[in-house]
Design an enzyme around this catalytic site. Structure first.
Site, PDB file in Angstrom:
ATOM      1  N   ARG A   1      -7.183   1.037   6.469  1.00  0.00           N
ATOM      2  CA  ARG A   1      -6.498  -0.068   5.974  1.00  0.00           C
ATOM      3  C   ARG A   1      -5.250   1.506   5.384  1.00  0.00           C
ATOM      4  NH1 ARG A   1      -4.208   0.957   0.949  1.00  0.00           N
ATOM      5  NH2 ARG A   1      -6.452   1.962   0.006  1.00  0.00           N
ATOM      6  N   ASP A   2      -5.159   1.722   4.413  1.00  0.00           N
ATOM      7  CA  ASP A   2      -4.150   3.283   4.264  1.00  0.00           C
ATOM      8  C   ASP A   2      -4.058   3.537   5.869  1.00  0.00           C
ATOM      9  OD1 ASP A   2      -3.001   4.865   2.633  1.00  0.00           O
ATOM     10  OD2 ASP A   2      -4.344   5.366   0.814  1.00  0.00           O
TER      11      ASP A   2
ATOM     12  N   HIS B   1      -0.352   2.306   7.157  1.00  0.00           N
ATOM     13  CA  HIS B   1       0.993   2.665   6.695  1.00  0.00           C
ATOM     14  C   HIS B   1       1.414   3.856   7.854  1.00  0.00           C
ATOM     15  CE1 HIS B   1       0.900   1.097   2.580  1.00  0.00           C
ATOM     16  NE2 HIS B   1      -0.244   1.773   2.033  1.00  0.00           N
TER      17      HIS B   1
ATOM     18  N   SER C   1      -2.239   7.388  -6.542  1.00  0.00           N
ATOM     19  CA  SER C   1      -1.510   6.478  -5.295  1.00  0.00           C
ATOM     20  C   SER C   1      -0.209   7.628  -4.639  1.00  0.00           C
ATOM     21  CB  SER C   1      -0.964   5.400  -5.654  1.00  0.00           C
ATOM     22  OG  SER C   1      -1.951   4.613  -6.224  1.00  0.00           O
TER      23      SER C   1
ATOM     24  N   HIS D   1      -9.919   8.116  -5.493  1.00  0.00           N
ATOM     25  CA  HIS D   1      -9.309   7.657  -3.982  1.00  0.00           C
ATOM     26  C   HIS D   1      -7.824   8.810  -4.007  1.00  0.00           C
ATOM     27  CE1 HIS D   1      -6.970   5.332  -0.497  1.00  0.00           C
ATOM     28  NE2 HIS D   1      -5.904   6.217  -1.296  1.00  0.00           N
TER      29      HIS D   1
ATOM     30  N   HIS E   1      -4.391  11.419  -2.401  1.00  0.00           N
ATOM     31  CA  HIS E   1      -3.467  11.099  -1.665  1.00  0.00           C
ATOM     32  C   HIS E   1      -3.137  12.915  -2.138  1.00  0.00           C
ATOM     33  CE1 HIS E   1      -2.663   8.099   0.201  1.00  0.00           C
ATOM     34  NE2 HIS E   1      -2.893   7.113  -0.634  1.00  0.00           N
TER      35      HIS E   1
END
Length: 348
Positions: A13-14, A17, A168, A195, A197
């Site tokens: 999913r991520d 990108h 995010s 989650h 980054h």
């Protein structure tokens, strides 16, 4: 740290990108088969921005989301299939109901960190259908600890099984993570996930801090495969936890082999922290904006780092990609005026 830690794998999913959403069906099949017996709790599949997000503005998926989900469903026997959806991009009728019919097990519904109200209808619908459901608060660096608790309690009141805090932009610092996770843990009774980054190189340490202070869900990707500088690297955080006597039932070698064969060799992905991802973290702007910022900078002959910093001042969030062009145009005009003023002044 809680004894039972769940692992939600967002690689498909991520990681979308990083592929400009051109994920192949055969790769989904290959990946799901490879990780199915490794001890992961969930594999999340779909467009980088979730169900319903495939569009010209955000980026078109190579295949319809239902085809991707059906492919994953056929190849996940021991691991749950998950989806992510942001209300507005996706809807109950067009996206959630078909996902339920396909057999999706876990549903993650995301909103900006101060707008949990938007997910109320979706969570209540999913829970009425007996689905394991998590609220996701995006860009958590943009809210105070007290506001994050307020929003988390809303999510709990809607009947969700847990809350996942999404960094995010990779902008969160360790003290902030420790403080708001501790606060939410003390005042709620459901699951808490993190989650991270890696824009500032803190995704693994911040995830560990979250776990040490009450979180019990790791939301990451193999090799950190994802938007911008990528995510918390699952192999690394699992290795750390196994050294601590946790997650001993997870097949770390198999996850490493999957990362090497698919993420590294097939996708040619090399994770790392580069200048624009660092600036994204500094400015607090969504990691997935990077390619569009680079394109706009080239078109208008401006510094992409300046675009990120201006977007940060405007507190732009995911879904506001149209602002990138506006900012680039304004910077170009400003640079032109500054250059003209310099020439005039030098002639006086």
């Amino acid at each position: 740290m809680l004894d039972k830690i769940k692992i939600f794998d967002a690689t498909l999913r991520d990681g979308s990108h990083a592929l400009k959403h051109q994920l192949e069906l055969f790769t989904i099949e290959e990946y799901c088969k490879s990780v199915d017996n490794t001890g992961l709790d969930c594999v999340v599949v779909g467009h980088g921005n979730g169900l319903g997000a495939s569009s010209i503005q955000i980026g078109m998926s190579k295949y319809p989301e239902q085809e991707m989900l059906k492919t994953a469903r056929k190849n996940l026997i021991n691991t749950k299939l998950g989806i992510y959806m942001i209300p507005g991009f996706g809807t109950i009728k067009d996206n959630l109901i078909p996902a339920i019919d396909i057999g999706v097990d876990i549903f993650k519904i995301g909103t900006h960190c101060t707008e949990a109200d938007v997910m109320k209808e979706h969570i209540e619908f999913l829970k009425s259908n007996g689905k394991e459901t998590y609220g996701v608060l995006m860009s958590t660096h943009m809210a105070s600890n007290e506001r994050l608790l307020e929003e988390a309690k809303k999510v709990e009141s809607y009947g969700a099984d847990g809350i996942i805090f999404m960094d995010s932009a990779g902008a969160l610092l360790p003290d902030k993570v420790k403080d708001f996770i501790t606060l939410v843990r003390k005042n709620t009774k459901f699951h808490i996930g993190y989650h991270g980054h890696n824009n500032l190189g803190l995704s693994i340490s911040n995830t560990l801090i979250a776990l040490e202070n009450g979180a019990d869900i790791i939301d990451g990707t193999l090799m950190g495969f994802g938007a911008g500088a990528g995510n918390c690297q699952l192999e690394a955080i699992i290795a750390i936890l196994q050294k601590m006597g946790k997650l001993e039932n997870v097949n770390l070698y198999q996850l490493m082999d999957t990362a090497e064969e698919i993420i590294e060799k097939e996708f040619k992905y090399q994770n790392g922290i580069k200048e624009l991802t660092i600036i994204s973290g500094m400015s607090g702007v969504f990691s997935a904006f990077k390619e569009k910022v680079k394109n706009a900078a080239a078109i208008y002959n401006v510094d992409p780092r300046d675009i990120f910093m201006e977007l940060g001042k405007l507190k732009v969030v995911g879904g506001q990609e149209d602002m990138i062009i506006d900012v680039a145009m304004n910077l170009a005009q400003k640079n032109k005026k500054d250059a003209t003023s310099y020439i005039v002044e030098s002639l006086l």
